[in-house]
Each structure stands twice: as C-alpha cells, then as structure tokens.
Motif scaffolding. Sequence first.
Motif, PDB file in Angstrom:
ATOM      1  N   THR A 129     -44.204   0.383  52.581  1.00 25.84           N
ATOM      2  CA  THR A 129     -43.457   1.105  53.620  1.00 25.84           C
ATOM      3  C   THR A 129     -42.768   0.090  54.532  1.00 25.84           C
ATOM      4  OG1 THR A 129     -45.088   2.888  53.555  1.00 25.84           O
ATOM      5  CG2 THR A 129     -43.669   2.781  55.498  1.00 25.84           C
TER       6      THR A 129
ATOM      7  N   HIS B  25     -50.711  -5.303  47.076  1.00 25.31           N
ATOM      8  CA  HIS B  25     -52.007  -4.616  47.056  1.00 25.31           C
ATOM      9  C   HIS B  25     -52.054  -3.451  46.065  1.00 25.31           C
ATOM     10  CE1 HIS B  25     -50.519  -2.290  50.902  1.00 25.31           C
ATOM     11  NE2 HIS B  25     -50.245  -1.563  49.841  1.00 25.31           N
TER      12      HIS B  25
ATOM     13  N   ASP C  30     -36.907   0.348  45.746  1.00 24.00           N
ATOM     14  CA  ASP C  30     -38.306   0.546  46.136  1.00 24.00           C
ATOM     15  C   ASP C  30     -39.145   0.516  44.864  1.00 24.00           C
ATOM     16  OD1 ASP C  30     -40.785   1.342  46.981  1.00 24.00           O
ATOM     17  OD2 ASP C  30     -40.205   3.389  47.490  1.00 24.00           O
TER      18      ASP C  30
ATOM     19  N   ASP D  47     -45.489  -3.957  46.553  1.00 25.39           N
ATOM     20  CA  ASP D  47     -46.803  -4.216  47.133  1.00 25.39           C
ATOM     21  C   ASP D  47     -47.506  -5.263  46.297  1.00 25.39           C
ATOM     22  OD1 ASP D  47     -47.498  -2.710  49.443  1.00 25.39           O
ATOM     23  OD2 ASP D  47     -47.447  -0.880  48.245  1.00 25.39           O
TER      24      ASP D  47
HETATM   25  C1  LIG Z   1     -42.729   4.218  45.236  1.00 25.20           C
HETATM   26  C2  LIG Z   1     -43.546   3.972  46.476  1.00 25.20           C
HETATM   27  N1  LIG Z   1     -42.937   3.473  47.579  1.00 25.20           N
HETATM   28  C3  LIG Z   1     -43.627   3.218  48.712  1.00 25.20           C
HETATM   29  C4  LIG Z   1     -44.975   3.443  48.791  1.00 25.20           C
HETATM   30  C5  LIG Z   1     -45.703   3.154  50.076  1.00 25.20           C
HETATM   31  O1  LIG Z   1     -46.541   2.030  49.887  1.00 25.20           O
HETATM   32  P1  LIG Z   1     -47.571   1.577  51.020  1.00 25.20           P
HETATM   33  O2  LIG Z   1     -48.631   2.631  51.015  1.00 25.20           O
HETATM   34  O3  LIG Z   1     -48.084   0.252  50.547  1.00 25.20           O
HETATM   35  O4  LIG Z   1     -46.866   1.489  52.312  1.00 25.20           O
HETATM   36  C6  LIG Z   1     -45.651   3.972  47.678  1.00 25.20           C
HETATM   37  C7  LIG Z   1     -47.082   4.270  47.729  1.00 25.20           C
HETATM   38  O5  LIG Z   1     -47.690   4.703  46.779  1.00 25.20           O
HETATM   39  C8  LIG Z   1     -44.919   4.226  46.480  1.00 25.20           C
HETATM   40  O6  LIG Z   1     -45.509   4.698  45.372  1.00 25.20           O
END
Ligand SMILES: Cc1ncc(COP(=O)(O)O)c(C=O)c1O
Length: 479
Positions: free
Chosen positions: A139, A312, A281, A310
């Motif tokens: 995010t 994580h 993303d 990510d």
């Molecule tokens: C495609 C996508 N974008 C953004 C996110 C948000 O990630 P985070 O929870 O690490 O902020 C996710 C979470 O699953 C996701 O699948």
Amino acid sequence: MDDRDAALLRAHEHAAAWLDSLATRPVPPRAGVADVVAALGTDLPDGPSPAADVVDLLATACGPGLTAMPSGRFYGMVIGGSHPAALAADWLTSAWDQNSALRTVTPAHTAVEDVTSAWLLELLGLPASGAVGFVTGATTANFTALAAARGEVLRRAGWDVRRDGLTGAPRVRVLVGAERHESVDLALSYLGLGAPEVVAADDQGRVSVVALEEALADPPSPSDDRGSTSRDLASTSRDRGSAPAPTIVVLQAGNVHSGAFDPFGPAVEVAHRHGAWVHVDGAFGLFAAASPTYRHLVAGYEGADSWATDAHKTLNVPYDCGLAIVADPAPLRAAMGMHGDYLIQSEAGDPLDKVPELSRRGRAFPVWAVLRALGRSGVADLVDGFCRHAATFADAVRALEGEVLHDVVFTQVCAAFGDDARTQDVVRRVLDDGTAWMSGSRWHDRAVLRVSVSSWATTDADVAVSVGALGRAVAATRA
Ligand SMILES: Cc1ncc(COP(=O)(O)O)c(C=O)c1O
C-alpha cells in the motif's frame, strides 16, 4: 546473566517454541481479544519489572491469541511466511537499531540497501538504474511510486505540486483496471487525486487494452469532472488541443482473486503512446519475474515507469517490508526527498530520498538475507513451489466437484461449491476444522473460497492435509 541477556534468551526460547509448534498446531487462534487483554492485565504498572519477566508475560498472554500465519497451512489473504535467514536478520536489525535514513550515518545499512536494490532489479528484470525505496508494504509502495508519478506528470504539464499543491493544478487523470487492489484507491486518496477512472477487465480480471485505449483517447469533458477543482481546471487535453492531460495508468501483476496479470506489453505501449506514466502494482505477483517458468506473465512490464511489491509476501521476509521501485530516480527524489540542517546528508542521495518516512528501521537487512540465502535459483524455486501447490489445490477442488472460477496461472485459487450459501458453509467448516486457513471472499458476484499459497514453509504434506480438511468440509455440506 544481566537483565538484557536474560530477556533475549527468554525471547529466543519463546520464539523457538512458537516456531516448533507450527508444524502441528491448529491454524486459528484459541483465544480472542478479551482473553488476551485479561491475561495481560490492564493496569499500567507503577514501577519497573525485569525485562525477562515482561517477555515471559507477553509470550504466555499472547500465545493463545496467535494465529499460525507462518505455518505451511495458512492460505488466507496473501500472507508470506518468514524465511529463517530473513527472520534471523530481522532480529539483528532490531538489535542493531539503525535509523537508516542517511547514507553516511549508517553506512552498513546503506551498503546492504545498495547491494539488495541491485539484486532486486536484476532478479525482477527491471532497469538497473532504477531506485528502490524500502517501505512498510505494498500500500505504501503504491503511494510512494504514485507520488513520484503525480509529481512528474504535473511537472511535464508545467506545474510544481511540491511547491504549489493541488489547488488549481491541471487535473491528473488516473486510469485503473476494474479489478485493481483497493490499496491503489487508498494511495490515490492519500495523494489527493480522488477516485480513479475505471477501465473494464476481462473474465480473468485482466484490464482490457481495447477499453484502456478508448478511455485514453477520450478523456472526460470538463462537464464530466467531479468537484470544483476539476471544474476550475485551466485545461483538459481536449481544450488544450494535442497536449495530453497529465495521466497515470495503474496496471496489476497478480489479481488477488485469480492471480491474473494484466497484458503488460500492449497496455504499456498504449499508455505511453498517450503520454501516461505507467505504474504496476505487483504486491505478490512481481516476483513471477524471478522464475524462468513464470516470467512470461510479466512480459513487457519492464517498460513501465514504476512498480510496487512486497518483500513480506512472495519473498517471505517478516513484516513489514514493501518495495517502491521507480525507473528514473529523479521523480522519486523530487517527491520524497527532504532536507534538515541537522541531518548529515549526502550529495549521492540518501535512503530517506526514496521513502515517505524520515526515521525507519533497517528494512534492507532481512531482504538481503533471504536473497543471499536463496540465490537466483532459490527464489525461482520458491515461486515455482507456490504455483505447483496452487495447481494441486485447484485439482483437488475439481475432484471434490467444486468449480475453479479462473485459469490458475500463479499462486491464487478461487473456487465455488454450488450456490453462495454452500460455498460459505464450506469456508466456515474449513476454518472451524482448524487444519488450514482459507479465506472466503466475493468474486464476480459469487461467494468464493480463496486459497493463496505464499509461504516457504508449505510442503506437499501440508497441502495434502489441507486438501483433506477441505474434503471433509465439502462432504459435510453434502450431508
Ligand atoms: C495486488 C495487491 N496490491 C496491494 C496489496 C496491499 O499490500 P499490503 O497489505 O502489503 O499493503 C495487496 C495485498 O494483498 C495486493 O494483493
């Protein structure tokens, strides 16, 4: 033994006991919030306690309320496990306690960040000159990269958003696929860009390039604009003739339901032809690029301008670690950089120039550790293993006379078992069983059971017992 060593030893013992328990313990927690509050006690202590006692209390009070997220049988949301090398490096990160904002003040972390950034760009097949910001999650990575995008498309339109803000600025068009992750909308809201224009997606959740091209060629007229700022606009692309409106297109690598990837080659080409900045993303999907078997899913994505992912999730680094990657470091520095007379800043640029925070922990240490431990082939094997397990789940769903609602291309499986009520019943029974955690959701107007395979700890045996639990749940709903 002094207080510090006693506390660290106790923490190690509790951590080892927790990690050892993961192979066999039920995934759901045994206690709720109120139970844990009661076990912790609510009175603020009048005075000090030995650190080791505090660690013991924390571990014993929280133990029953812990969810076995790092177990090999957790398939909810998109939850990566913690690879041992990354976990151990994360402990060191806390012990070292480096505020990693400045290049010359914490050279060890900066060195690791530089090396790790280069490795990531190579592994992901992204431009070697790109900048990598180590942020808290996808995010924030979306926010960080989109802040660079916002500043740059406005700069090209002759507007300095850092100096003049958004009031009176040319309207920034943001186009997203109908199935983008909600965190993109949140990031746009943080940036004051409002709700995006939504472009249709196909049955797998991939953005339609035809619809994207039509939308780019036909910007909303001023009368379609929302809000006074938009209506007061000096110009849109229509009334300015050929000059394109500042535009950002957000694409997706890995749909949270179907795992689908947008068609990057044609989508990036169309977006760039219309002068847009392209952001991808790829919270969990970006690492498809690290696998020779799955790299085809991201073909053409390297032509984009920024990417979010990510560490994580697919990379199995402990929370919280996201990566904001921007091909041209200048717009990122323009959006994030800051100056303080008391700070010892480097001409070469500092880690703080790439992230929204000033103070932050040494997030690159665990990322370096997992990459050093796995190497190129280990990361590819990790991704391939997730995909292999996801395919096994999909086969099991079909064998149980369930319906897999999409092509299984990556690590996600969405299934239905007849009508919504029965599917929801299956989800509830799987969770009650406790062997595995699979979350429910809605996709394409149907209740679904979601499986996301994202942990290094998941073995064939984990998948087999989890499929067994699913089979029991489905059989019970037949009865
Ligand atoms: C495609 C996508 N974008 C953004 C996110 C948000 O990630 P985070 O929870 O690490 O902020 C996710 C979470 O699953 C996701 O699948």
